[in-house]
Every structure is written in structure tokens, then in C-alpha cells.
Write an enzyme that holds these catalytic residues in place. Structure first.
Site, PDB file in Angstrom:
ATOM      1  N   THR A 165      42.477-112.141  10.256  1.00 21.18           N
ATOM      2  CA  THR A 165      41.419-111.381   9.661  1.00 21.18           C
ATOM      3  C   THR A 165      41.928-110.836   8.304  1.00 21.18           C
ATOM      4  OG1 THR A 165      41.129-110.374  11.869  1.00 21.18           O
ATOM      5  CG2 THR A 165      40.488-108.982   9.990  1.00 21.18           C
TER       6      THR A 165
ATOM      7  N   ALA B  14      43.640-108.822 -14.241  1.00 26.04           N
ATOM      8  CA  ALA B  14      45.111-109.067 -14.037  1.00 26.04           C
ATOM      9  C   ALA B  14      45.604-109.980 -15.405  1.00 26.04           C
ATOM     10  CB  ALA B  14      45.304-109.917 -13.058  1.00 26.04           C
TER      11      ALA B  14
ATOM     12  N   ARG C  85      50.081-119.652  12.390  1.00 28.05           N
ATOM     13  CA  ARG C  85      50.533-120.042  13.682  1.00 28.05           C
ATOM     14  C   ARG C  85      49.839-121.335  14.363  1.00 28.05           C
ATOM     15  NH1 ARG C  85      51.533-114.928  17.074  1.00 28.05           N
ATOM     16  NH2 ARG C  85      49.482-114.733  16.648  1.00 28.05           N
TER      17      ARG C  85
ATOM     18  N   LYS D 125      52.065-101.727   8.346  1.00 30.67           N
ATOM     19  CA  LYS D 125      52.280-100.341   8.066  1.00 30.67           C
ATOM     20  C   LYS D 125      53.699 -99.987   9.192  1.00 30.67           C
ATOM     21  CE  LYS D 125      48.823-101.319  10.845  1.00 30.67           C
ATOM     22  NZ  LYS D 125      47.213-101.574  10.900  1.00 30.67           N
TER      23      LYS D 125
ATOM     24  N   GLU E 218      49.433-100.802  -0.339  1.00 29.71           N
ATOM     25  CA  GLU E 218      48.257-100.271  -0.428  1.00 29.71           C
ATOM     26  C   GLU E 218      47.526-100.390   0.775  1.00 29.71           C
ATOM     27  OE1 GLU E 218      46.734 -98.005  -3.169  1.00 29.71           O
ATOM     28  OE2 GLU E 218      46.121 -97.569  -1.073  1.00 29.71           O
TER      29      GLU E 218
ATOM     30  N   VAL F 138      47.848 -98.467   4.773  1.00 34.42           N
ATOM     31  CA  VAL F 138      47.311 -96.982   5.216  1.00 34.42           C
ATOM     32  C   VAL F 138      45.826 -97.020   4.857  1.00 34.42           C
ATOM     33  CG1 VAL F 138      47.400 -94.453   4.939  1.00 34.42           C
ATOM     34  CG2 VAL F 138      49.570 -96.083   4.719  1.00 34.42           C
TER      35      VAL F 138
ATOM     36  N   GLY G  34      43.077 -98.724   5.407  1.00 37.67           N
ATOM     37  CA  GLY G  34      42.349 -99.976   5.141  1.00 37.67           C
ATOM     38  C   GLY G  34      42.248-100.064   3.613  1.00 37.67           C
TER      39      GLY G  34
ATOM     40  N   ILE H 114      40.575 -97.859   1.470  1.00 39.24           N
ATOM     41  CA  ILE H 114      40.842 -96.583   0.617  1.00 39.24           C
ATOM     42  C   ILE H 114      42.110 -96.727  -0.186  1.00 39.24           C
ATOM     43  CG2 ILE H 114      41.071 -94.020   0.596  1.00 39.24           C
ATOM     44  CD1 ILE H 114      39.974 -93.887   3.428  1.00 39.24           C
TER      45      ILE H 114
ATOM     46  N   LYS I 144      51.346 -94.891   9.776  1.00 41.27           N
ATOM     47  CA  LYS I 144      50.763 -94.654   8.546  1.00 41.27           C
ATOM     48  C   LYS I 144      50.901 -93.053   7.909  1.00 41.27           C
ATOM     49  CE  LYS I 144      46.714 -97.637   9.845  1.00 41.27           C
ATOM     50  NZ  LYS I 144      45.474 -97.637  10.451  1.00 41.27           N
TER      51      LYS I 144
HETATM   52  N1  HSE Z   1      44.177-101.035  13.843  1.00 44.34           N
HETATM   53  C1  HSE Z   1      44.100-100.424  12.561  1.00 44.34           C
HETATM   54  C2  HSE Z   1      43.029 -99.398  12.657  1.00 44.34           C
HETATM   55  C3  HSE Z   1      43.781-101.304  11.623  1.00 44.34           C
HETATM   56  O1  HSE Z   1      42.120 -99.384  13.491  1.00 44.34           O
HETATM   57  O2  HSE Z   1      42.868 -98.415  11.758  1.00 44.34           O
HETATM   58  C4  HSE Z   1      43.952-100.857   9.960  1.00 44.34           C
HETATM   59  O3  HSE Z   1      45.194-100.420   9.934  1.00 44.34           O
END
Ligand code: HSE
Length: 436
Positions: free
Chosen positions: A13, A33, A45, A105, A129, A132, A134, A136, A205
């Protein structure tokens, strides 16, 4: 200018999202950059499977060591998750003089002290970054944007899956398992979704946020954690009747005797902005002395939002490639030699307010027995509400909201209340914060 070559560990993902964002916004990213950022190798994998991204031009391998040992690669992007193999790969990449960007994390919360020390010795950066909240940019906001402040506390909805489940249960009355399965399909949940449910992911987090907020070493094992699995729809409804929402919060607070580190379901007044953060969205409220309260809101999980944070780190690292390591932003916001050894409070020492629900015999004098216990222990009551009986006619649900009290004293009160013959079963306790 020569592109910076990036190696990806993981093409799921987040890895797939990262490739997509780099391809889609390549020109803009290059303008920021100062040079193109190109993924040249990716470890996955399963080599032949359907992916969310185009992999033309990327050499795929099922051997992650080929990525971390590739002499052409300047930045290794660790997106496989987990703590054991990820730790070894990241330490090897650092040993090879590569910079690292990670969304992991768990790795940072558990092995971050070791990883950062290794990075410092090698003069490389480990950027995190995406670890924590996602998309933000909360690490940058706290580490750089609030650098002039003394941070007093922070409280955040920092697990998107958990918030999504709570929201769907509350708004649509959907079942826990059904919503969790949807969160997994949408790529929000952890590989082991128990981490989303039992508070472990939020604790990872919070460990990171507390470190950069207070300048303390990462101490995951000191975080008190409770998940969302014991929240019932009844409590959600009762809380609403009293003007509160139940959210799963991570809270880090600088108290007089030490630092509070805790994740648990929390009642918060529904008028607070953060109480209205729903679905997969995350929010972190930070209280700092100079600026006052600031609130950071955005998607906490998902391919593109997480990739947004990963790519921002890639840009940051690329810009810093030629800078003197001594003058880079320190990993944990404070200079490594200046981290403070502040005590972390045990949960019984923490002071908070409470929502209590108990099943009480419906006869005169029962409420007086309970309030006497509170009175004897010096616990002040903010509100009492008797609900309609839920089936079993002899007993009725009674809700108490209390003022702030040290948890050890509340434990004593709950023990005494549960021992009353007029009270049936256990007392449900949910902590309550005004966040004012
Ligand atoms: N499983 C985590 C969540 C993914 O739902 O916040 C993002 O860290």
C-alpha cells in the site's frame, strides 16, 4: 542534475503509493528538491502480482539485501513494517552510509534510540514523518514549527482504523468485525490488525510524539495502553446524552511529577473540534506555552496520504544530502546529548476525570451508598444520570461523571462500589478529558 536514486523495501500500500506520487508529481518534486528523485530498485515478497503502481524502470527483486547493499542507492525507503527484519535492514543501510526514510512506527518506537545513534555515527539521516498520523506533517510541525515553545501536552486521534471503526459503529450502527474487514480492504489496518484494536499502534505513535515534544528518549514500554475493543454502543450513546464523544486518544502530558504517556478511550466534550474528527481522519492537538493550542488534522492512513509524508521526507533528505550532518534537524528534535531523563508516571499516579457506568439495584438508598464512597474518598461528582433499565428490570444503568482525581483513588472507589451488594457486575470506567 543527476537524479537521486532511491531503493524501496516493500511495494504494498505505502510503497505503491510512494511510486505513484513520485511519478505523478515528478516535476513539482524536482523543482522543490533541486533534482529528480527516482526509484531504481524495489524489494517485494512476491514478484509477479497485481500492484497499485506502474513498475516500469524499477528493478524488482525479492531480496531486500540487494537494495540496502546497492552502491548506487543513496536513500533506502523502508516500508515493509515489523521490527526484526526491518531493524536489520535499516541498520545495514545506515552502515552502508545510506539515508533512510521509514513509515515504520513500531521500528522507531521500539528500536529508534539504537537506530538514531547508528545514524548519527554514520552522519546519515533517518526520516520518519510517515510513521505518525499518516499524511499530517506532525513530526515537522512539532520538531520545527514549535521549536520555540515549551510543549505542555498533546492529545491525538492517531489510529485511523480505530477511529473509522468507532465512527461507523456510532453513525451507522455497524458491527465491529464488518467495519474492521472494510478497513483492511482499504489498506488502513496494520498487517496484524490487533495492533489497531488494542492500542499498540497508537502507543507506537505516541512514543514518538512524546519524544519529540519533550526531548525524552523513546520509551514504548512505558506507555499505558487500552484499545477500543471494550467500547460498547451503550456507552457511546450515554456519553452523547451528556454532551461527550468517545474517542481513542493518545495523550502525553508534562505533569508536576513526571510525564504521562497513555492511550485509551476518552470522553471529550462534543464541542471540541477534535471530538468531530471522524472516519480514517487523524488529529493531534498540541498545547504549547507560546503559541497556545494548535490542531493538526488530516488522513491518518491509506496509500496516497502516507506516500505524501514519505515523499516529503525524500525531498527533505535530498535537500540535505550536501549539508553538514551536525547542522541537520536532530532526529528527536532536541540535540542527542540534550535528551532529558524525565520520570514516566505509572497509571495510578495519573490524574484525570472519569465516566463510570454501573448496574445498580433500582431501590431507595442505593445512590446514597455509592455517593458516600465517593465522598469518603474525596471524589467530586460532576453529573449523575439514571438510564432506562436494559432488560433486567431489577437493575438500572447509572452513569457518574467525576471531577479529576488520581487514578489510584478511583481504583479504590471502584473496588468498594463493586463490593456493594446493590451493584451487579463490574463498573465500566472511561477516562474523561476536557482538553481545554
Ligand atoms: N493502521 C494504521 C492506522 C495505519 O489505522 O492508523 C497508519 O499508521
Amino acid at each position: 542534475m543527476e537524479p537521486v536514486k532511491v531503493g524501496l523495501l516493500g511495494l504494498g500500500t505505502v510503497g505503491g503509493g510512494t511510486v505513484n506520487v513520485l511519478q505523478r508529481n515528478g516535476d513539482e518534486i524536482c523543482r522543490r528538491a533541486g533534482r529528480p528523485i527516482r526509484v531504481t530498485r524495489a524489494a517485494t515478497r512476491t514478484l509477479d502480482k497485481q500492484r497499485i503502481c506502474e513498475t516500469a524502470g524499477i528493478e524488482l527483486t525479492d531480496d531486500p539485501w540487494k537494495v540496502v547493499d546497492d552502491p548506487e542507492i543513496r536513500i533506502v525507503c523502508e516500508l515493509i513494517g515489523g521490527t526484526e527484519i526491518a531493524r536489520e535492514l535499516v541498520l545495514r543501510a545506515i552502515g552502508n552510509g545510506k539515508h533512510v526514510v521509514t513509515a515504520n512506527k513500531a521500528l522507531i518506537a521500539i528500536h529508534g534510540n539504537e537506530v538514531f545513534e547508528a545514524a548519527q555515527q554514520q552522519g546519515v539521516t533517518v526520516a520518519f514523518e510517515a510513521a505518525v498520523a499518516g499524511g499530517i506533517p506532525i513530526i515537522k510541525a512539532i520538531r520545527e514549527g514549535l521549536a520555540g515553545n515549551r510543549i505542555e501536552w498533546l492529545a491525538g486521534i492517531i489510529n485511523g482504523t480505530g477511529n473509522f471503526i468507532l465512527t461507523e459503529m456510532r453513525d451507522k450502527g455497524r458491527g465491529f468485525g464488518e467495519v474492521l474487514a472494510e478497513a483492511q480492504e482499504l489498506g488502513y489496518a496494520e498487517a496484524d490488525p490487533a495492533f489497531d484494536i488494542d492500542g499498540t499502534d497508537a502507543a507506537h505513535k505516541l512514543t514518538i510524539l512524546a519524544s519529540i515534544a519533550f526531548g525524552i528518549p523513546l520509551q514504548f514500554d512505558r506507555v499505558y495502553r487500552e484499545g477500543i475493543d471494550r467500547i460498547t454502543i451503550e456507552d457511546v450513546r450515554y456519553a452523547e446524552q451528556l454532551g461527550y464523544r468517545i474517542k481513542h486518544l493518545g495523550i502525553a502530558r508534562r505533569a508536576e511529577q513526571g510525564i504521562e504517556l497513555r492511550v485509551h478511550p476518552t470522553l471529550i466534550p462534543e464541542r471540541r473540534l477534535i471530538a468531530n474528527v471522524d472516519g480514517v481522519m487523524n488529529a493531534v492537538l498540541v498545547r504549547a506555552d507560546a503559541v497556545g493550542p494548535t490542531l493538526y488534522y488530516g488522513p491518518g492512513a491509506g496509500a496516497d496520504p502516507t506516500a505524501s509524508a514519505v515523499v516529503a521526507d525524500l525531498v527533505d533528505v535530498t535537500r540535505a544530502l550536501t549539508s553538514d550532518p551536525e547542522n541537520r534537524v536532530p532526529h528527536l528534535a532536541f540535540q542527542p546529548g540534550a535528551l532529558a531523563d524525565l520520570p514516566i508516571l505509572e497509571m495510578p499516579e495519573v490524574e484525570t476525570a472519569y465516566y463510570l457506568r454501573m448496574s445498580a439495584e433500582d431501590r431507595p438508598g442505593v445512590l446514597a451508598e455509592v455517593t458516600r464512597i465517593f465522598g469518603d474518598l474525596g471524589i467530586s461528582i460532576e453529573a449523575i444520570r439514571q438510564q432506562e433499565p436494559a432488560g433486567e428490570e431489577r437493575y438500572v444503568p447509572i452513569i457518574f461523571l467525576t471531577h479529576r482525581v488520581v487514578e489510584a483513588r478511583m481504583n479504590e472507589a471502584i473496588g468498594r462500589i463493586e463490593a456493594l451488594p446493590s451493584i451487579s457486575g463490574r463498573v465500566t470506567r472511561i477516562r474523561m478529558e476536557t482538553l481545554s
